[in-house]
Design a protein around this motif. Structure first.
Motif, PDB file in Angstrom:
ATOM      1  N   PHE A 257      46.256  18.192  87.163  1.00 19.53           N
ATOM      2  CA  PHE A 257      47.167  18.301  86.069  1.00 19.53           C
ATOM      3  C   PHE A 257      47.004  19.035  84.899  1.00 19.53           C
ATOM      4  O   PHE A 257      48.262  19.897  85.117  1.00 19.53           O
ATOM      5  CB  PHE A 257      47.182  17.093  85.457  1.00 19.53           C
ATOM      6  CG  PHE A 257      48.273  16.582  84.662  1.00 19.53           C
ATOM      7  CD1 PHE A 257      49.770  16.314  85.066  1.00 19.53           C
ATOM      8  CD2 PHE A 257      48.112  16.669  83.150  1.00 19.53           C
ATOM      9  CE1 PHE A 257      50.812  16.411  84.043  1.00 19.53           C
ATOM     10  CE2 PHE A 257      48.825  16.913  82.044  1.00 19.53           C
ATOM     11  CZ  PHE A 257      50.676  16.125  82.530  1.00 19.53           C
ATOM     12  N   CYS A 258      45.736  19.522  84.534  1.00 15.98           N
ATOM     13  CA  CYS A 258      45.925  19.856  84.025  1.00 15.98           C
ATOM     14  C   CYS A 258      45.968  22.000  84.093  1.00 15.98           C
ATOM     15  O   CYS A 258      47.297  23.047  83.762  1.00 15.98           O
ATOM     16  CB  CYS A 258      44.511  20.615  82.872  1.00 15.98           C
ATOM     17  SG  CYS A 258      44.205  18.963  81.788  1.00 15.98           S
ATOM     18  N   GLN A 259      45.641  22.091  85.591  1.00 15.36           N
ATOM     19  CA  GLN A 259      45.712  23.335  85.836  1.00 15.36           C
ATOM     20  C   GLN A 259      46.843  23.755  86.859  1.00 15.36           C
ATOM     21  O   GLN A 259      47.660  24.850  86.798  1.00 15.36           O
ATOM     22  CB  GLN A 259      45.119  23.152  87.100  1.00 15.36           C
ATOM     23  CG  GLN A 259      44.549  25.403  88.520  1.00 15.36           C
ATOM     24  CD  GLN A 259      43.798  24.655  89.511  1.00 15.36           C
ATOM     25  OE1 GLN A 259      43.255  23.763  89.412  1.00 15.36           O
ATOM     26  NE2 GLN A 259      42.884  26.467  89.918  1.00 15.36           N
ATOM     27  N   SER A 260      48.152  22.554  87.042  1.00 12.85           N
ATOM     28  CA  SER A 260      48.856  22.772  87.218  1.00 12.85           C
ATOM     29  C   SER A 260      50.270  23.639  85.977  1.00 12.85           C
ATOM     30  O   SER A 260      51.206  24.386  86.501  1.00 12.85           O
ATOM     31  CB  SER A 260      49.679  21.570  88.125  1.00 12.85           C
ATOM     32  OG  SER A 260      50.121  20.551  87.217  1.00 12.85           O
ATOM     33  N   LEU A 261      49.880  22.444  85.208  1.00  9.17           N
ATOM     34  CA  LEU A 261      50.683  23.346  83.589  1.00  9.17           C
ATOM     35  C   LEU A 261      50.093  24.438  83.400  1.00  9.17           C
ATOM     36  O   LEU A 261      51.150  25.670  83.265  1.00  9.17           O
ATOM     37  CB  LEU A 261      50.026  22.225  82.720  1.00  9.17           C
ATOM     38  CG  LEU A 261      51.034  20.491  82.815  1.00  9.17           C
ATOM     39  CD1 LEU A 261      50.839  19.668  81.789  1.00  9.17           C
ATOM     40  CD2 LEU A 261      51.913  20.795  82.930  1.00  9.17           C
TER      41      LEU A 261
ATOM     42  N   MET B 256      43.755   7.699  75.922  1.00 10.22           N
ATOM     43  CA  MET B 256      44.425   9.636  76.387  1.00 10.22           C
ATOM     44  C   MET B 256      42.706  10.177  76.872  1.00 10.22           C
ATOM     45  O   MET B 256      42.081   9.946  76.244  1.00 10.22           O
ATOM     46  CB  MET B 256      44.649  10.082  74.999  1.00 10.22           C
ATOM     47  CG  MET B 256      45.668   9.645  74.313  1.00 10.22           C
ATOM     48  SD  MET B 256      47.273   9.817  75.743  1.00 10.22           S
ATOM     49  CE  MET B 256      47.723  10.605  74.960  1.00 10.22           C
ATOM     50  N   ALA B 257      42.462  10.960  77.414  1.00 11.12           N
ATOM     51  CA  ALA B 257      41.711  11.918  78.183  1.00 11.12           C
ATOM     52  C   ALA B 257      41.845  13.218  77.513  1.00 11.12           C
ATOM     53  O   ALA B 257      42.868  13.759  77.250  1.00 11.12           O
ATOM     54  CB  ALA B 257      41.776  11.581  79.120  1.00 11.12           C
ATOM     55  N   HIS B 258      40.586  14.032  77.896  1.00  3.32           N
ATOM     56  CA  HIS B 258      40.268  15.136  77.282  1.00  3.32           C
ATOM     57  C   HIS B 258      40.347  16.200  78.073  1.00  3.32           C
ATOM     58  O   HIS B 258      39.456  15.387  78.634  1.00  3.32           O
ATOM     59  CB  HIS B 258      39.097  15.084  75.626  1.00  3.32           C
ATOM     60  CG  HIS B 258      39.758  14.498  74.596  1.00  3.32           C
ATOM     61  ND1 HIS B 258      39.718  13.022  74.900  1.00  3.32           N
ATOM     62  CD2 HIS B 258      41.078  14.951  73.497  1.00  3.32           C
ATOM     63  CE1 HIS B 258      40.887  11.847  73.967  1.00  3.32           C
ATOM     64  NE2 HIS B 258      40.947  13.876  72.900  1.00  3.32           N
TER      65      HIS B 258
ATOM     66  N   GLN C  38      39.396  26.169  75.425  1.00  8.66           N
ATOM     67  CA  GLN C  38      40.838  25.170  74.699  1.00  8.66           C
ATOM     68  C   GLN C  38      40.205  23.898  75.833  1.00  8.66           C
ATOM     69  O   GLN C  38      39.428  24.164  76.114  1.00  8.66           O
ATOM     70  CB  GLN C  38      41.938  25.818  75.121  1.00  8.66           C
ATOM     71  CG  GLN C  38      42.496  25.661  76.274  1.00  8.66           C
ATOM     72  CD  GLN C  38      44.051  25.908  76.227  1.00  8.66           C
ATOM     73  OE1 GLN C  38      44.707  25.045  75.309  1.00  8.66           O
ATOM     74  NE2 GLN C  38      44.517  26.583  77.648  1.00  8.66           N
ATOM     75  N   VAL C  39      40.996  22.957  74.672  1.00  5.35           N
ATOM     76  CA  VAL C  39      40.402  21.359  74.827  1.00  5.35           C
ATOM     77  C   VAL C  39      41.646  20.706  74.524  1.00  5.35           C
ATOM     78  O   VAL C  39      42.499  20.796  73.520  1.00  5.35           O
ATOM     79  CB  VAL C  39      40.282  20.949  73.846  1.00  5.35           C
ATOM     80  CG1 VAL C  39      39.299  19.414  74.005  1.00  5.35           C
ATOM     81  CG2 VAL C  39      38.593  21.340  73.717  1.00  5.35           C
ATOM     82  N   ILE C  40      42.313  19.560  75.487  1.00 11.23           N
ATOM     83  CA  ILE C  40      44.063  19.544  75.520  1.00 11.23           C
ATOM     84  C   ILE C  40      43.646  17.942  75.999  1.00 11.23           C
ATOM     85  O   ILE C  40      42.737  17.166  76.113  1.00 11.23           O
ATOM     86  CB  ILE C  40      44.818  19.804  76.603  1.00 11.23           C
ATOM     87  CG1 ILE C  40      44.762  19.502  77.770  1.00 11.23           C
ATOM     88  CG2 ILE C  40      44.540  21.550  76.102  1.00 11.23           C
ATOM     89  CD1 ILE C  40      45.230  20.816  78.308  1.00 11.23           C
ATOM     90  N   VAL C  41      44.612  17.105  75.018  1.00 11.81           N
ATOM     91  CA  VAL C  41      44.552  15.250  75.346  1.00 11.81           C
ATOM     92  C   VAL C  41      45.889  15.407  76.402  1.00 11.81           C
ATOM     93  O   VAL C  41      46.981  16.136  76.485  1.00 11.81           O
ATOM     94  CB  VAL C  41      45.535  14.840  74.467  1.00 11.81           C
ATOM     95  CG1 VAL C  41      45.413  13.715  74.334  1.00 11.81           C
ATOM     96  CG2 VAL C  41      43.871  15.782  72.946  1.00 11.81           C
ATOM     97  N   VAL C  42      45.322  14.609  77.471  1.00 14.41           N
ATOM     98  CA  VAL C  42      45.931  14.514  78.673  1.00 14.41           C
ATOM     99  C   VAL C  42      46.308  13.017  78.918  1.00 14.41           C
ATOM    100  O   VAL C  42      45.474  12.053  78.516  1.00 14.41           O
ATOM    101  CB  VAL C  42      45.727  14.846  79.778  1.00 14.41           C
ATOM    102  CG1 VAL C  42      46.222  13.976  81.364  1.00 14.41           C
ATOM    103  CG2 VAL C  42      44.883  16.054  79.944  1.00 14.41           C
TER     104      VAL C  42
END
Length: 108
Positions: A39-43, A1-3, A15-19
């Motif tokens: 990917f994060c930006q698109s979500l 998993m990446a953060h 915020q910090v999320i797991v990808v």
């Protein structure tokens, strides 16, 4: 998993999320941190940068309220409660209390 950490316009972490690692893979099957940020930006929109839970990149794991310093390529925590005697340790990008009388000790 990446953060990944989301940054506001002042490079503060909001915020910090797991990808999932699969979202980072390029066409050759190699992890690409830029692909994860896209990917994060698109979500969720916004500006994203990878952080490391074990501190292998960017010196410190990003937390809400931390600042990303692009010159140091590091996440820097907010200052502790040391009054004006705090200095930034360039090796760790953590704040150090110069006057031990003002150090924060176990929440006291």
């Amino acid at each position: 998993m990446a953060h990944y950490a989301q940054l506001d316009s002042n490079n503060k972490v909001t915020q910090v999320i797991v990808v999932a690692n699969e979202e980072l893979l390029n066409s050759n099957g190699v992890e690409d941190p830029v692909k994860g940020a896209v990917f994060c930006q698109s979500l969720l929109g916004g500006n994203w940068i990878q952080t490391s839970y074990n501190g292998r990149i960017r010196k410190n794991y990003a937390g809400i309220g931390y600042t990303y310093d692009s010159g140091r390529d590091a996440f820097i925590p907010p200052k502790a409660n040391c009054h004006t005697e705090e200095t930034l340790d360039e090796a760790t990008c953590l704040w150090v209390c110069a006057n031990t009388e003002h150090e924060v000790k176990d929440g006291n």
